[in-house]
Write an enzyme that holds these catalytic residues in place. Sequence first.
Site, PDB file in Angstrom:
ATOM      1  CG  HIS A 203      -0.114   0.410   2.663  1.00 28.98           C
ATOM      2  ND1 HIS A 203       0.182   1.345   2.810  1.00 28.98           N
ATOM      3  CD2 HIS A 203       0.382  -0.613   2.890  1.00 28.98           C
ATOM      4  CE1 HIS A 203       0.106   1.437   4.644  1.00 28.98           C
ATOM      5  NE2 HIS A 203       0.749  -0.270   4.516  1.00 28.98           N
ATOM      6  CB  CYS A 217       1.430  -3.487   5.382  1.00 26.58           C
ATOM      7  SG  CYS A 217      -0.010  -3.936   5.581  1.00 26.58           S
TER       8      CYS A 217
END
Length: 246
Positions: A203, A217
């Site tokens: 992301h 992440c």
Amino acid sequence: MRMSLGKAVAIGTLSAAALVPAVAAPATAFAVAATSPVQAQANPTLHFGDKGPAVTRLQQRLIALHYDPGTVDGQYGSQTRFAVWAFQKAQGMHPNQSAPVGSKTWAALEHPKVPKPLVKSGAKNRAEVDLTHQLLYIYKSGKLVLISHVSSGRAYYYQNGHKINARTPTGSYAVYRKAKGWETGPLGKLYKANYFYRGYAIHGEPEVPLYPASHGCVRTPMHTADIVAKLLPLKTKVYVKGKAPA
């Protein structure tokens, strides 16, 4: 937690369509940069914050080699620095915060090394996350179309006094959900998240430092996140390999 060739869009904006394989003869606005070697001795040393035609040549060359320096505007800003970091890491260099582009980097831009696939028999359309070098590679139809600097999960973080593992999980996955824009998860906001395992995603994030900093992440620069979102439709394979620096 946290590109078949097509005509490039108006010069100055990078899109998924503008990212083309280096092995092909690019019929884009950057064809000259892709086919004419960079003359290292003719280019000055550049630093973050610099402006001018040499920065424009740098940005055009990076695009031709599948990096994302952002808008081609002759200004050495944050997005161009992210692309320089990615290029230098892919060439075996060790970038620093100021990301100078000197004779060694100009020479590498003239004769770049092409990163080897992390997964030799991987899917033709795939993302590869290289934790060791903190890089993201995206392949379309078996050809490398994007190389990006990333910041993966750090070893751990503390929450309410508890030590929690924040390492990015390694393995073979696939994109199972996508977010169209910003959304808030248990550990913060994520921009255009491409979820590949539980709550882990590739992301966008404004802060993508030169070290692992996320809660697990894979962070990409914001501008690059817009491109990544287009290149990773649902069910795209995601391979995460290596070991993040301590």
